[in-house]
Design a protein around this motif. Sequence first.
Motif, mmCIF file in Angstrom:
data_model
loop_
_atom_site.group_PDB
_atom_site.id
_atom_site.type_symbol
_atom_site.label_atom_id
_atom_site.label_comp_id
_atom_site.label_asym_id
_atom_site.label_seq_id
_atom_site.Cartn_x
_atom_site.Cartn_y
_atom_site.Cartn_z
ATOM 1 N N PRO A 140 0.859 -1.190 0.000
ATOM 2 C CA PRO A 140 0.000 0.000 0.000
ATOM 3 C C PRO A 140 0.896 1.241 0.000
ATOM 4 O O PRO A 140 1.825 1.317 0.804
ATOM 5 C CB PRO A 140 -0.777 -0.114 1.315
ATOM 6 C CG PRO A 140 -0.658 -1.542 1.728
ATOM 7 C CD PRO A 140 0.631 -2.055 1.156
ATOM 8 N N ASN A 141 0.653 2.169 -0.910
ATOM 9 C CA ASN A 141 1.559 3.321 -0.996
ATOM 10 C C ASN A 141 0.822 4.644 -1.109
ATOM 11 O O ASN A 141 0.996 5.378 -2.063
ATOM 12 C CB ASN A 141 2.538 3.150 -2.163
ATOM 13 C CG ASN A 141 1.815 2.858 -3.472
ATOM 14 O OD1 ASN A 141 0.593 2.833 -3.510
ATOM 15 N ND2 ASN A 141 2.560 2.660 -4.531
ATOM 16 N N PRO A 142 -0.023 4.951 -0.107
ATOM 17 C CA PRO A 142 -0.658 6.267 -0.137
ATOM 18 C C PRO A 142 0.393 7.364 -0.001
ATOM 19 O O PRO A 142 1.450 7.139 0.587
ATOM 20 C CB PRO A 142 -1.592 6.245 1.076
ATOM 21 C CG PRO A 142 -1.078 5.174 1.955
ATOM 22 C CD PRO A 142 -0.386 4.187 1.091
ATOM 23 N N PHE A 143 0.103 8.510 -0.589
ATOM 24 C CA PHE A 143 1.018 9.643 -0.445
ATOM 25 C C PHE A 143 0.916 10.198 0.966
ATOM 26 O O PHE A 143 -0.106 10.020 1.632
ATOM 27 C CB PHE A 143 0.660 10.752 -1.439
ATOM 28 C CG PHE A 143 0.741 10.310 -2.867
ATOM 29 C CD1 PHE A 143 1.864 9.661 -3.347
ATOM 30 C CD2 PHE A 143 -0.304 10.549 -3.746
ATOM 31 C CE1 PHE A 143 1.947 9.259 -4.665
ATOM 32 C CE2 PHE A 143 -0.232 10.145 -5.069
ATOM 33 C CZ PHE A 143 0.899 9.496 -5.521
ATOM 34 N N ALA A 144 1.982 10.884 1.384
ATOM 35 C CA ALA A 144 1.987 11.486 2.722
ATOM 36 C C ALA A 144 1.158 12.762 2.706
ATOM 37 O O ALA A 144 1.664 13.852 2.953
ATOM 38 C CB ALA A 144 3.424 11.767 3.161
ATOM 39 N N MET A 145 -0.118 12.610 2.368
ATOM 40 C CA MET A 145 -1.027 13.752 2.390
ATOM 41 C C MET A 145 -2.389 13.261 2.875
ATOM 42 O O MET A 145 -2.536 12.085 3.200
ATOM 43 C CB MET A 145 -1.103 14.403 1.007
ATOM 44 C CG MET A 145 -1.303 13.429 -0.134
ATOM 45 S SD MET A 145 -1.421 14.195 -1.773
ATOM 46 C CE MET A 145 0.250 14.213 -2.367
ATOM 47 N N PHE A 190 -5.670 13.344 -6.106
ATOM 48 C CA PHE A 190 -4.381 13.537 -6.799
ATOM 49 C C PHE A 190 -4.512 13.397 -8.312
ATOM 50 O O PHE A 190 -4.099 14.259 -9.076
ATOM 51 C CB PHE A 190 -3.367 12.525 -6.256
ATOM 52 C CG PHE A 190 -1.976 12.722 -6.771
ATOM 53 C CD1 PHE A 190 -1.128 13.635 -6.178
ATOM 54 C CD2 PHE A 190 -1.507 11.993 -7.858
ATOM 55 C CE1 PHE A 190 0.166 13.816 -6.646
ATOM 56 C CE2 PHE A 190 -0.222 12.177 -8.345
ATOM 57 C CZ PHE A 190 0.613 13.081 -7.734
ATOM 58 N N GLY A 191 -5.109 12.279 -8.729
ATOM 59 C CA GLY A 191 -5.234 12.016 -10.170
ATOM 60 C C GLY A 191 -6.160 13.007 -10.851
ATOM 61 O O GLY A 191 -5.932 13.409 -11.999
ATOM 62 N N LEU A 220 -1.643 8.031 5.715
ATOM 63 C CA LEU A 220 -0.768 7.076 6.394
ATOM 64 C C LEU A 220 -1.310 6.653 7.749
ATOM 65 O O LEU A 220 -0.799 5.730 8.372
ATOM 66 C CB LEU A 220 0.627 7.687 6.577
ATOM 67 C CG LEU A 220 1.362 8.011 5.270
ATOM 68 C CD1 LEU A 220 2.594 8.866 5.547
ATOM 69 C CD2 LEU A 220 1.772 6.737 4.561
ATOM 70 N N GLN A 244 -5.386 1.347 3.777
ATOM 71 C CA GLN A 244 -4.467 2.053 2.876
ATOM 72 C C GLN A 244 -4.568 1.488 1.468
ATOM 73 O O GLN A 244 -4.561 2.227 0.490
ATOM 74 C CB GLN A 244 -3.023 1.921 3.375
ATOM 75 C CG GLN A 244 -2.718 2.761 4.590
ATOM 76 C CD GLN A 244 -1.226 2.824 4.892
ATOM 77 O OE1 GLN A 244 -0.406 2.389 4.100
ATOM 78 N NE2 GLN A 244 -0.882 3.357 6.037
ATOM 79 N N ARG A 289 -7.845 5.866 -5.113
ATOM 80 C CA ARG A 289 -7.012 6.839 -5.819
ATOM 81 C C ARG A 289 -6.887 6.468 -7.294
ATOM 82 O O ARG A 289 -6.934 7.322 -8.165
ATOM 83 C CB ARG A 289 -5.625 6.876 -5.158
ATOM 84 C CG ARG A 289 -4.672 7.866 -5.758
ATOM 85 C CD ARG A 289 -3.371 7.862 -4.993
ATOM 86 N NE ARG A 289 -2.680 6.589 -5.114
ATOM 87 C CZ ARG A 289 -1.592 6.261 -4.410
ATOM 88 N NH1 ARG A 289 -1.110 7.106 -3.532
ATOM 89 N NH2 ARG A 289 -1.019 5.099 -4.574
#
Lengths: 265, 336
Positions: A102-107, A115-116, A152, A159, A166
């Motif tokens: 899982p790689n959500p952005f730090a936001m 984001f997209g 996060l 996540q 996302r």
Amino acid sequence: MDCDGQNGKDVVIDCCINDLHYGSFKAVRDTHIPIKKQKITAFIGPSGCGKSTVLRCLNRMNDIVRGFRFSGHVHFGGRDIYHPSIDAVAVRRHIGMVFQQPNPFAMSIYNNVAFGLRLNRYKGSVAEKVEEALKRAALWNEVSDKLQKSGLSLSGGQQQRLCIARAIATDPKVLLMDEPCSALDPISTRKIEELMLELKTHYTIAIVTHNLQQAQRVADETGFLYVDTSEGGRTGYLVEFGDSKQIFEDPQQQHTKDYIGGAFS
Amino acid sequence: MDNNIAQPPTRLQQTYDVIFRGVCRSSAVLTALLVAFIVIKITVAAMPAMRQYGVNFVTTTTWDPLTRNFGILPEIWGTLFTSFLALIVGTFFGVAAAIFLSEGLLGQFIFAVLKAVKMETNPFLSQLPDRLEGIIKNLIELLAAIPSVVYGLWGIFILIPMIRPACNWLCAKLGWVVFFGTPLSGPGVLPAVIVLSIMILPTITAISRDALVAVPPKLRMAAYGMGATRWETILAVILPVATRGIAGAVILAFGRALGETMALAMLVGNANKISLSLFSPANTLASLLANNFPEAGPQEVSVLMYASLVLLAITLVVNIIGAWMLQKAVGVGGGR
């Protein structure tokens, strides 16, 4: 190899790899997988057989790797995405991807999903789209009251569903999932699998999985890849592709039989 | 019994252990004591001046040993002004260089060139992208190895003659802008700022690069997977995660700029002025100390000690903030 023939109208991505190299290392050869509309197509096979590499071919994520070379074609929407006139970045905006970790952005959760949309300069209501994506990813009920919290702060399973939200917020034609459950516990895995079956009604999904039961549970079609060590290297290739039921119950190739029977992993 | 390989430690081994531990501990304690010793000694030596001049010392602008009037406001101003400007320039170029080095932009470019001439699988040339990147990184870090006095000489004999025509032109044409208010007659704020920013560049680049490299690759992949371009990825995803580390780098560089002495003593002009003009000569605390200690009588020594205590306080505060920020930066973006 022959890549024509079995392509019906319902094929969204027609992936035909003749050779795929990283530098001088030949990673994949002779792999033809048609990915059909609103179906889940699974890639299975032992470690190092190149199934993730094949998946990453479908949205040109391999282009980031220095030394990547590709011969073959990947037809998507009537065009070869490896044609020199096609921008790899544009391809990735149409074909979404969910990763192993899982790689959500730090936001914030909201900004992760938006984001997209912002990337594509979406003109409509971003908030509406974010809500829709989170609902489709079956995460809305858990996060609707904390959209401004960091992505996060969620659990691993949440996540991953956030990452799915996302990816689908921009309505990609195809969703690629690279072992999306391998970092998750069984309950989260089950949730993601249910989610995939629901998403199937809107999206076309290709998934790489280590988990044979998972492929059996969710996939309509399955491709089995194996490693060929005869030329000295470790080159992956497609052994057998077909209806999941057929692959799991009546495999035609000996390698497939052995793998499904648990003779090796 | 004799078949046992495992034996208790011998007396000798135990003694080694005790000695080794003792040496390490006393070294650590000695270092801490040394800092305390320096601060205490300076404070004691500064006491007479502190009693005599009190707060006026840092709020007045005259420095006249003959009338025994001492004020270091222009020096405090000059120290902060030059350091701050150098920080802006150094941060811009330092972070840009760090991005260039951490994102493999150079390597990719060279690889593209190699690919164009179909040499990318050549065993020697295929190493070139990584090697060149390493060389550039080392070159930037080598900037830190150039002695301060060499920077000073370079500034006086090469930099100042080089920028003077442009500065004086700016002053003549745009003199109404407060930053260009005076001509550059030689040493001044601008040459000092330029040299100072070069001196802090390696600190900023090295630490920022580490912060950028420490951003988990999976975040990069996520951004690329969304169809973000390279710059969108760097600006929207990678830089925000690395911000804390970069901020720490900037503060550490600020600490270095505040205390820099030799090059500034040679380049800043050593004039007791408070001016916003980039071309005006000015002075800094460190160069004030360097210039005044040779002729200092017993009382001036106390005054200089007071000034160095002020400088020490400023750099100490800045460094503590920097170290604290770096500490906070560790673990950011780690996550699952």
